[in-house]
Structures are given as C-alpha cells and as structure tokens.
Design an enzyme around this catalytic site. Structure first.
Site, short mmCIF file in Angstrom:
data_model
loop_
_atom_site.label_atom_id
_atom_site.label_comp_id
_atom_site.label_asym_id
_atom_site.label_seq_id
_atom_site.Cartn_x
_atom_site.Cartn_y
_atom_site.Cartn_z
N GLY A 78 57.88 -42.66 -33.91
CA GLY A 78 57.55 -41.23 -33.96
C GLY A 78 57.22 -40.61 -32.62
O GLY A 78 56.99 -39.41 -32.54
N GLN A 79 57.22 -41.40 -31.56
CA GLN A 79 56.94 -40.86 -30.24
C GLN A 79 58.10 -39.95 -29.81
O GLN A 79 59.22 -40.14 -30.24
CB GLN A 79 56.75 -41.99 -29.21
CG GLN A 79 55.58 -42.89 -29.48
CD GLN A 79 55.91 -43.99 -30.46
OE1 GLN A 79 57.01 -44.11 -30.97
NE2 GLN A 79 54.92 -44.82 -30.76
N PRO A 80 57.82 -38.98 -28.95
CA PRO A 80 58.86 -38.03 -28.53
C PRO A 80 60.15 -38.70 -28.04
O PRO A 80 61.24 -38.19 -28.31
CB PRO A 80 58.19 -37.23 -27.43
CG PRO A 80 56.73 -37.25 -27.78
CD PRO A 80 56.50 -38.63 -28.37
N ARG A 81 60.06 -39.83 -27.36
CA ARG A 81 61.28 -40.45 -26.83
C ARG A 81 62.19 -41.00 -27.92
O ARG A 81 63.38 -41.23 -27.68
CB ARG A 81 60.93 -41.54 -25.82
CG ARG A 81 60.29 -42.78 -26.42
CD ARG A 81 60.00 -43.82 -25.33
NE ARG A 81 59.45 -45.02 -25.88
CZ ARG A 81 58.16 -45.31 -25.91
NH1 ARG A 81 57.27 -44.47 -25.41
NH2 ARG A 81 57.74 -46.44 -26.43
N PHE A 82 61.67 -41.24 -29.14
CA PHE A 82 62.49 -41.77 -30.23
C PHE A 82 63.04 -40.68 -31.14
O PHE A 82 63.98 -40.92 -31.90
CB PHE A 82 61.69 -42.77 -31.07
CG PHE A 82 61.31 -44.01 -30.32
CD1 PHE A 82 62.27 -44.82 -29.74
CD2 PHE A 82 59.98 -44.35 -30.17
CE1 PHE A 82 61.91 -45.97 -29.04
CE2 PHE A 82 59.61 -45.49 -29.47
CZ PHE A 82 60.58 -46.30 -28.90
#
Length: 187
Positions: A78-82
């Site tokens: 769920g982190q922005p990079r994913f």
C-alpha cells in the site's frame, strides 16, 4: 464410513469441478491487508480452509480453499511506490478487495482518491468491488454507513459494490467476506 465418503466427495469436487478465482487485495499501508490474508488463510472453520503460501517482494499471494473454490488472493503493498502496480494486478480478477482502516479518519480522503482513481480505469470496468473497513474493534472507528459516505462508494458505477466492517484481529465478519467472494466464483 461417512468420513471416508466425505473425503472422496471433496477430492472429486476439487479435482473435477474446482473453481479458482483471483482476488486482489489493495489499500493504503497499515490498513490490515496482510493481517486479513493471514487470518483467512489460517482459518479452520469446519476444516474447509487450507493454506498455501508463496512469499514475494512487493506483494504476497496466498491460496484459501473453501469447498471446491480456491481463492487466489494477491496482497499488494500500500505504500505510494507500489500503487502504480495496483491496476495491473486488478485486471481480469474475479473481485477487487479494497481495505481501509476504520479508525484512521485522517487517511480517508487519500484512500478515497486512490480507490476512485483505480475504479476509473477502463480495464477494470465490471469487476466487483468489496470495500472492507478493518479494525472495527478499535474505539472512535467509523460505522459502515460513515465509511460508505466518506469513500463516496455510491458514486462508483459499472460494477457490483459491497462494503463490510471487519476486524482481522478479532476475526469479525470474515465469514461474510469469504461468502461474498465465493459468490463471484465462476461468473
């Protein structure tokens, strides 16, 4: 003798009439996606659930067996990079599960924006959406009606949309979640 018959029947169902469905579980970081998947895959209600786990980097996949239906659940980071990967892993699945932390009101606008951005993708039209408000066991949580309003779920069209309040920790409402997912198997 009945136990032996049941085992043979279950084997025949899994072998010849088995249905596998892909489910993508997404949501912002710390919503409880991995905890939910861990609890679902470890559940032993009536001996019907089994576990098969494949750890990976950036996402996780587990299989949950329910009768003759296998739920192949993809848990995406769920982190922005994913988040740019979400749409790719949601294409062609049987259902999309979006998990939200009911007790973190500050993150709801961001969760709403991410969900609506994803649901606007033409490649995802028609794929059923299940929104789960996790952490219903915590104080100061949103109700399901408040979650529906906060996430503006009624404006999401061109698909079936359903919303439940759950607690992965307390295993609240998980049977309803599995039943909803199994309902979409083979459609």
């Amino acid at each position: 003798m009945a136990g032996l018959f049941r085992k043979v029947y279950d084997w025949l169902m899994r072998t010849f009439w088995a249905t596998e469905m892909d489910v993508t579980m997404i949501g912002l970081q710390n919503a409880g996606k991995t905890s939910l998947l861990r609890v679902l895959s470890a559940s032993r209600q009536g001996g019907e659930f089994t576990i098969d786990s494949i750890p990976t980097i950036g996402f996780n996949m587990k299989r949950v067996q329910r009768g003759h239906v296998t739920l192949k659940c993809w848990d995406l980071g769920g982190q922005p990079r994913f988040r740019p990967m979400w749409e790719r892993y949601c294409r062609g699945v049987s259902a999309i599960v979006f998990i939200v932390d009911l007790a973190d009101r500050d993150i709801l606008p961001q969760a709403k924006d991410e969900l609506h951005s994803l649901m606007s993708q033409p490649s995802l039209i028609g794929i059923p959406l299940l929104v789960l408000g996790n952490k219903s066991d915590l104080p100061n949580k949103l109700s399901v009606d408040e979650l529906i309003d906060s996430m503006d779920l009624k404006s999401i069209g061109e698909r079936e949309v359903c919303c439940y309040g759950i607690s992965a920790k307390e295993e609240t409402n998980l049977e309803a979640v599995v039943q909803w997912l199994v309902k979409w198997a083979g459609r």
